[in-house]
Design an enzyme around this catalytic site. Sequence first.
Site, PDB file in Angstrom:
ATOM      1  CG  ASP A  36      -2.165   0.800   1.115  1.00 24.26           C
ATOM      2  OD1 ASP A  36      -2.057   2.017   0.908  1.00 24.26           O
ATOM      3  OD2 ASP A  36      -3.263   0.232   1.212  1.00 24.26           O
ATOM      4  CG  ASP A  62       1.869   4.368  -7.130  1.00 22.84           C
ATOM      5  OD1 ASP A  62       0.910   3.687  -7.573  1.00 22.84           O
ATOM      6  OD2 ASP A  62       2.029   5.576  -7.395  1.00 22.84           O
ATOM      7  CB  VAL A  63      -0.821  -0.936  -7.355  1.00 24.06           C
ATOM      8  CG1 VAL A  63      -0.788  -1.687  -6.049  1.00 24.06           C
ATOM      9  CG2 VAL A  63      -1.940   0.103  -7.390  1.00 24.06           C
ATOM     10  CG  ASN A  89      -8.508  -4.679  -2.187  1.00 24.28           C
ATOM     11  OD1 ASN A  89      -9.716  -4.812  -2.320  1.00 24.28           O
ATOM     12  ND2 ASN A  89      -7.972  -3.889  -1.261  1.00 24.28           N
ATOM     13  CE1 TYR A 155     -14.227   2.333  -7.727  1.00 23.88           C
ATOM     14  CE2 TYR A 155     -16.543   1.783  -8.059  1.00 23.88           C
ATOM     15  CZ  TYR A 155     -15.337   1.584  -7.393  1.00 23.88           C
ATOM     16  OH  TYR A 155     -15.266   0.635  -6.397  1.00 23.88           O
ATOM     17  CB  THR A 190     -14.183   0.646   3.299  1.00 30.60           C
ATOM     18  OG1 THR A 190     -14.552   1.390   2.135  1.00 30.60           O
ATOM     19  CG2 THR A 190     -14.514  -0.821   3.114  1.00 30.60           C
TER      20      THR A 190
END
Length: 257
Positions: A36, A62-63, A89, A155, A190
Amino acid sequence: MEIKGKAGVITGGSSGIGRATAERLAKEGAAIVVADLDEAGGAETVKHIESAGGRAVFVKADVTKLEDARRMLDTAVSKFGRLDILHNNAGIGVGAPGFPDAPPERWHLVIEIDLQAVILGTGLAAPLMQKNGGGVIINTASMAGLYPHRQDAVYGAAKGGVVNFTHSLASWSAERKIRVNCICPGIVDTPLVRRGLELAQQHGIKSWMPSKIIQPEEIADAVVTLVRDDSLFGCSLEVRPTGRQIVDPRPAPGSRR
Ligand SMILES: NC(=O)c1ccc[n+]([C@@H]2O[C@H](COP(=O)([O-])OP(=O)(O)OC[C@H]3O[C@@H](n4cnc5c(N)ncnc54)[C@H](O)[C@@H]3O)[C@@H](O)[C@H]2O)c1
């Protein structure tokens, strides 16, 4: 797949769904790399896992960055000797103001994190998983990827891409013994959702929390189902407050689709 003794990487593991999945997989006996950008949240997830007797390590990554994605996956091999599970995710929404009023950089970032990083992680993980005869990849999509999502069309487009990417990998999955599935949650309680509500209110956009809301632990439980059930690949698992449903678009054997 039996979870005990395996090693997994969970992106977005510092918060929400990723944290719940990291903790649950560790409880089932997997060693976990929490990946993360949020170091404090990641340390907290690792602390929860270790104090429950599990094994975990945090990697700041950082993905969207190739080198970071490589490093988080390589860490599973260097620290735990193998890579069996990847939960792609990490994700964000456009937020408020929405499309097209948000700056284009924001739409691009949503596509980069929510879709491109899933493709990148899957591609980089596959050869590492094959060293142990296969693995399991679970992509976090959303109900927004299965149905029109008028609150945040960008999104919805990214998550729709994740769903189709996953479904399109069905025969690839079978050939390589790397089962790729995605999870499509409804609204989950969340920080992402709570931040989104606050921002919408600040911009005078009407929004509310539904009375029945999914808990992150329910998504973690659904992820465990996808890891364990060897019959599932190239599928989506829809998770609603009222229950779960598998979406299985796999072509019939011999079909040219
Ligand atoms: N909460 C919901 O209602 C809901 C519903 C459907 C799908 N999802 C999806 O579930 C996933 C997790 O969301 P959540 O609700 O737990 O949100 P969250 O904000 O609690 O957690 C997301 C995590 O991703 C991390 N992250 C963001 N960008 C990153 C990057 N570039 N590199 C690495 N890490 C990054 C954040 O730091 C954060 O820790 C997302 O993909 C989201 O789109 C959420």
